[in-house]
Design a protein around this motif. Structure first.
Motif, PDB file in Angstrom:
ATOM      1  N   ALA A 311       0.849  -1.201   0.000  1.00 24.87           N
ATOM      2  CA  ALA A 311       0.000   0.000   0.000  1.00 24.87           C
ATOM      3  C   ALA A 311       0.883   1.250   0.000  1.00 24.87           C
ATOM      4  O   ALA A 311       0.701   2.163  -0.816  1.00 24.87           O
ATOM      5  N   GLU A 312       1.855   1.271   0.901  1.00 23.39           N
ATOM      6  CA  GLU A 312       2.724   2.445   0.990  1.00 23.39           C
ATOM      7  C   GLU A 312       3.568   2.588  -0.276  1.00 23.39           C
ATOM      8  O   GLU A 312       3.778   3.693  -0.777  1.00 23.39           O
ATOM      9  N   SER A 315       1.782   4.211  -3.186  1.00 25.37           N
ATOM     10  CA  SER A 315       1.681   5.656  -2.993  1.00 25.37           C
ATOM     11  C   SER A 315       3.044   6.326  -3.196  1.00 25.37           C
ATOM     12  O   SER A 315       3.176   7.286  -3.956  1.00 25.37           O
ATOM     13  N   THR A 360      -2.188  -0.622  -4.882  1.00 21.10           N
ATOM     14  CA  THR A 360      -3.300   0.197  -5.376  1.00 21.10           C
ATOM     15  C   THR A 360      -4.627  -0.496  -5.053  1.00 21.10           C
ATOM     16  O   THR A 360      -5.582   0.130  -4.601  1.00 21.10           O
ATOM     17  N   LEU A 363      -5.744  -0.297  -1.366  1.00 22.49           N
ATOM     18  CA  LEU A 363      -6.160   1.044  -0.920  1.00 22.49           C
ATOM     19  C   LEU A 363      -7.432   1.511  -1.622  1.00 22.49           C
ATOM     20  O   LEU A 363      -7.947   2.591  -1.336  1.00 22.49           O
ATOM     21  N   SER A 364      -7.944   0.707  -2.557  1.00 20.58           N
ATOM     22  CA  SER A 364      -9.088   1.160  -3.338  1.00 20.58           C
ATOM     23  C   SER A 364     -10.355   1.175  -2.501  1.00 20.58           C
ATOM     24  O   SER A 364     -10.510   0.376  -1.573  1.00 20.58           O
ATOM     25  N   TYR A 368     -10.401  -1.057   1.005  1.00 18.93           N
ATOM     26  CA  TYR A 368      -9.573  -0.436   2.036  1.00 18.93           C
ATOM     27  C   TYR A 368      -9.819  -1.075   3.413  1.00 18.93           C
ATOM     28  O   TYR A 368      -8.882  -1.450   4.113  1.00 18.93           O
TER      29      TYR A 368
ATOM     30  N   HIS B  83      -4.571  10.648  -3.845  1.00 13.22           N
ATOM     31  CA  HIS B  83      -3.804  10.255  -5.033  1.00 13.22           C
ATOM     32  C   HIS B  83      -4.507  10.605  -6.333  1.00 13.22           C
ATOM     33  O   HIS B  83      -5.657  10.225  -6.540  1.00 13.22           O
ATOM     34  N   ASP B 272     -11.844   7.715  -7.128  1.00 14.41           N
ATOM     35  CA  ASP B 272     -11.196   6.985  -6.035  1.00 14.41           C
ATOM     36  C   ASP B 272      -9.798   7.556  -5.807  1.00 14.41           C
ATOM     37  O   ASP B 272      -8.881   7.302  -6.575  1.00 14.41           O
ATOM     38  N   ARG B 274      -7.981   6.978  -3.200  1.00 10.00           N
ATOM     39  CA  ARG B 274      -7.201   6.050  -2.356  1.00 10.00           C
ATOM     40  C   ARG B 274      -6.562   6.795  -1.161  1.00 10.00           C
ATOM     41  O   ARG B 274      -5.369   6.708  -0.913  1.00 10.00           O
TER      42      ARG B 274
END
Lengths: 487, 490
Positions: A311-312, A315, A360, A363-364, A368, B83, B272, B274
């Protein structure tokens, strides 16, 4: 001779620095082609110029704690004016305009950066086979991997191509290669060492950590690296500690040791297990009190780790779009999205893309809660469980890895095995505790490591325990097979 | 329009222009007018490995606004990453705040009252966020659609922004304009925002009509344009609905040259972003002490100032509200009162004349003050009191000063505006008027109220320069003489 002793000599006679540097470059000339530790190696004449500066300063009374030592730096740490690729095509031309805090601290103590070491792309991997440029081989057996992701930092030190190296440890990336190369690797308490300038992969998990050939140098370099940095909001507000004061061959207190039942089960190679037991006996003989504990929840640690790390990562790696720096595609007549897609498709390797996609996903919206949020809750439970155990014990000891270093190509064909190699190390990153990997044994000319885990900010005790173990086992400054003909 | 059941909610982005440095690094917050990409560092360029550190002054500023808007303040400060890929966004995520699972906005559930046609109306504030401004995209040879290439200037990247979001409690475009003006006045009173700086306040307006969907109009830069854009949307959407068309959920842009909205993209689903808590910025506790310290520094706010104006200066609620709607205007008023007293006439002149011309000429209050400073208004009032000029002339001088930039006294003395107070001159005009209007004179002789018509004629003949009081006096005197003469003749 280790770094601590060398620096004392250099303080007394700075001209010895040149001799040391030239000897090191001579060895690099002999072994580097077969091992491939470095992505960027500074030319000798450039390093000699830096030696002159340090040596002149010593003559003026400078007593830098790393004065004259050659330091290898993982290519994930920003170095001003020096190529920093992260082992990726994406950054194959990126030269940072600034130094990471750890680089500033090393330089301020007279350490000389010799070069930048190979790694798994963006620190994602456990073998250094995921570098976009080339693989690095284990100096103990050139057909085997050195571990990863800080593989080049481990081999550079193990093969005497540098005295100290800096790596980064997100899920075991310092400790695993240390274990596979017979060196000492430290993952400090989260927040003890500044992350400013460390190129992020798993922000909440990772720390810069050193790889060295003995515990004394671990104490030395950790003393330089640690301490508050106002440029990193996750940096702990703690004073720097001189860890060399913990280098005592006797226990500074009566240590109680816990062994986690779930970490010495059928998943561990028998040779690793017997080496592990040998180390435990050594400590018991020194009066350590050893008990077995059970942490059933630890079986959820690895999936939790991967959810959070990915997840991190998804990003953190979104900034690589080729617009401001790094891999740049011809944007003529393209929409932004097309230019991004092209540079990211070409600039990133397969493992990186896989983790970005998975990150991605978790985290969607709609997923989540199921993944990231649940993982955060498990993380908290693990923290509570370890805190409970560490309120009764001073140190938890596990094997660093469940098996010996795999052969090149072996792990790639079996990704589950690859991910499992992080099983004992990644838990520690989730809960931010300090841990060290130290050599426990040599089995068939292959090193085996054990991992010491302590409570927050217990680096001093860990160094004391590691030092006692080192004195009793004699396992320090090991010379791997590939280097033996030249020393 | 009321039967359309219009719902309007606003998202106002405000740059905290009073801060010295950016939100997460020590670069200067004064990015305007600097050569492109010179006001940057590794952090606000999002270079690999660079990290953010929160500017605590921005947090204090947000707390102050939260208190002024009567919000509930969160007990922790959590930054989240939002994001989306766009070239002005250096990390391809924006450090912002999110009010949802795992995160929280710094403040929620506030309230701001607006005054519409003499009635107060409460508008709920949904939340306040702190976030970073992106860089700026420049289209050197045209627009987004036509420019041959694009340049990006990151000098603005990382400037601290507050996002203030209202509930959809506004029901027409005028209320939306008043809401923004009131909010701006509050921010000015707190001292956080200099609204004169271009781009310091930007609005996204959400509007829906009964039977339609929510349409978002993005990036409107003034309250007047918000009113215009929303009016445009109501007409566009209601016409479409009348024709049986479906109003899709979409984002539109406001074209402030053509004064129309243009469709940007249709939103089928919620985008989205995120969101997740930024691991580079550990949550920190917002202590009671910090809130109390902030509250103690809160200056007088517009609502309090309105009350004080009514109480101290005896102004009507209407006058007080208009004056305080802009901090500059209210300050101007108080400066003038300090110089020459007379709050009521000063207040009336500012609201009825100065403000009207400021709006008509599309000036900012600050530009207006530069053209027509406080001492000029006081000078005119002084001349008025001394009967050198009359009120009508005063009213004429204000727009001339605003248009020409000449000082008020220059206009008075050089352009022949001085009041006619010379009795001989006035009597000559009066005699002419009496000769030319025998019927009106007859009326005036029997009905004293009819004299006003004659006064008006004198004013007209003198092009407004006749001193009205003196004219009145002299007319009465002349009429009395006439009436005596006629009775003598009888």
């Amino acid at each position: 001779m280790d770094g601590l002793e060398l620096v004392k000599l250099f303080h007394a006679d700075p001209s010895l620095i040149y001799e040391y540097v030239i000897e090191t470059y001579e060895l690099i000339r002999k072994v580097e082609d077969s091992i491939k530790s470095y992505i960027t190696l500074k030319p000798l004449d450039e390093v000699l110029k830096e030696c002159k500066i340090v040596s002149d300063k010593i003559k003026d009374g400078f007593k830098g704690r790393l004065a004259g030592l050659l330091i290898a730096v993982k290519d994930v740490i920003s170095t001003k004016g020096l190529l920093t690729t992260c082992g990726s095509k994406m950054l194959s031309n990126y030269i940072p305009p600034y130094d990471a805090t750890v680089i500033e601290r090393v330089s301020a103590e007279g350490g000389i950066i010799i070069g930048k070491t190979n790694m798994d792309e963006f620190a994602m991997g456990s073998t250094t086979e995921n570098s976009a440029f080339f693989i690095t081989r284990n100096p103990w057996d050139l057909s085997r991997v050195p571990g990863g992701s800080s593989g080049g930092s481990a081999t550079a030190v193990s093969a005497y191509e540098a005295t100290i190296s800096l790596g980064s440890d997100t899920g075991g990336s310092v400790r695993l290669p240390a274990s596979y190369t017979g060196t000492v690797g430290v993952k400090p308490t989260y927040g003890l060492v500044s992350r400013y300038g460390l190129i992020s992969y798993g922000t909440s998990l990772e720390q810069v950590g050193p790889i060295v050939r003995d515990v004394s140098d671990a104490a030395l370099i950790l003393s330089v690296l640690s301490g508050h940095d106002p440029r990193d909001s996750t940096s702990l507000k703690v004073e720097a500690v001189d860890y060399t004061t913990f280098l005592k061959p006797i226990p500074l207190k009566k240590y109680r040791v816990a062994i986690i039942k779930e970490c010495i089960n059928e998943g561990v190679d028998s040779s690793v297990l017997s080496s592990f037991n040998k180390s435990i006996y050594r400590l018991e003989n020194e009066g350590f009190e050893v008990s077995e504990v059970s942490i059933p929840i630890i079986r959820y640690a690895l999936p939790t780790y991967y959810i959070i790390a990915m997840a991190e990562a998804s990003s953190n790696l979104s900034r690589y779009d080729g617009i401001r720096y790094g891999y740049h595609v011809d944007v003529e007549n393209k929409l932004w999205d097309e230019a991004y897609t092209e540079s990211r498709s070409y600039g990133f390797g397969l493992e990186v893309k896989k983790r970005i996609l998975l990150g991605t996903f978790v985290l969607s919206a709609g997923y989540y809660d199921q993944y990231y949020l649940k993982a955060s809750k498990v993380r908290k439970l693990l923290y509570d469980e370890f805190s409970r155990i560490l309120s009764h014990y001073d140190v938890v000891i596990t094997p660093t890895a469940p098996s010996l270093p795999p052969r090149i190509g072996e792990a790639i064909s079996d990704p589950m095995k690859l991910y499992l190699s992080d099983i004992y190390t990644a838990t520690v990153n989730l809960i931010g505790l300090p841990a060290m990997s130290i050599p426990a044994d040599i089995v068939n000319d292959l090193p085996v490591g054990i991992q010491l885990i302590g409570p927050r900010l217990s680096e001093g005790s860990l160094i004391n325990i590691a030092y006692i173990h080192e004195v009793k086992s004699g396992l320090k400054n090991l010379i791997p097979t590939a280097v033996r003909p030249y020393v | 329009m009321s039967n359309l059941n219009v719902k309007i909610g606003l998202e106002v982005h405000v740059q905290i222009t009073s801060l010295k440095s950016k939100l997460f690094c020590s670069c200067s917050s004064e990015y305007r007018g600097k050569p492109p990409n010179t006001n940057v560092c590794p952090t606000c360029l999002g270079l690999p490995g660079a990290l953010p550190v929160v500017n605590i002054e921005a947090v204090k500023a947000a707390l102050m606004v939260a208190l002024a808007l009567k919000c509930t303040i969160s007990d922790v400060l959590v930054f989240s990453r939002k994001h989306y890929f766009y070239p002005d966004l250096v990390k391809n995520y924006q450090i912002s705040q999110y009010d949802g699972i795992g995160s929280v906005a710094i403040a929620r559930n506030g309230l701001m009252t607006i005054n519409v046609d003499g009635k107060t109306k409460p508008i709920r504030i949904r939340r306040i966020n702190i976030e970073e401004d992106p860089g700026k995209i420049i289209y050197p040879t045209g627009s987004l659609l036509t420019s041959k290439y694009t340049l990006i200037d990151y000098n603005r990247s990382g400037i601290p922004l507050l996002e203030i979001v209202s509930e959809p409690d506004l029901t027409n475009p005028k209320e939306a304009r008043i809401f923004i003006d009131k909010l701006r006045s509050i921010l000015e009173h707190i001292g956080l925002v200099n609204p004169e700086l271009e781009g310091s306040i930007r609005v996204d307006a959400n509007i829906s009509l009964e039977g339609g969907s929510r349409v978002e109009v993005k990036n409107i830069s003034s309250s007047k344009d918000v009113e215009r854009a929303l009016t445009y949307e109501i007409i566009r959407q209601s016409k479409a609905l009348e024709h049986g068309e479906v109003i899709r959920r979409e984002t539109r842009h406001w074209d402030d040259l053509k004064k129309v909205t243009i469709s940007a993209r249709v939103k089928e689903l919620e985008e989205d972003y995120r969101y997740f808590p930024d691991p580079d910025l550990p949550p920190f506790k917002i202590s009671k002490e910090l809130i109390e310290e902030t509250a103690s520094k809160l200056p007088e706010l517009p609502d309090q100032r309105v009350e004080r104006f009514m109480k101290t200066y005896g102004l009507s609620e209407y006058l007080a509200n208009v004056l305080v709607s802009e901090k500059g205007l209210a300050d101007y008023f108080e400066d003038c009162v300090k110089i020459c007293g007379e709050p009521e006439s000063i207040g009336n002149i500012i609201v009825n004349d100065l403000k009207r011309w400021i709006d008509e000429l599309d000036l900012s209050i600050y530009e207006a003050i530069r053209l027509f400073p406080q001492k000029d208004l006081c000078q005119l009032v002084d001349l008025l009191n001394k009967n050198v000029i009359n009120i009508k002339i005063l009213k004429e001088i204000i727009p001339r000063a605003l248009k020409s930039g000449k000082s008020a006294s220059t206009i008075v003395y050089e352009e022949g505006y001085v009041d006619i107070s010379d009795e001989d001159v006035l009597l000559k005009i009066i005699d002419e008027v009496i000769r030319e209007n025998p019927k009106a004179v007859g009326d005036a002789l029997t009905n004293p109220k009819a004299i006003n018509y004659l006064v008006g004629q004198v004013m007209r003949k003198s092009k407004g320069r006749a001193n009205p009081e003196l004219t009145n006096k002299l007319l009465i005197k002349r009429l009395n003489e006439l009436s005596r003469a006629s009775s003598n003749a009888n």
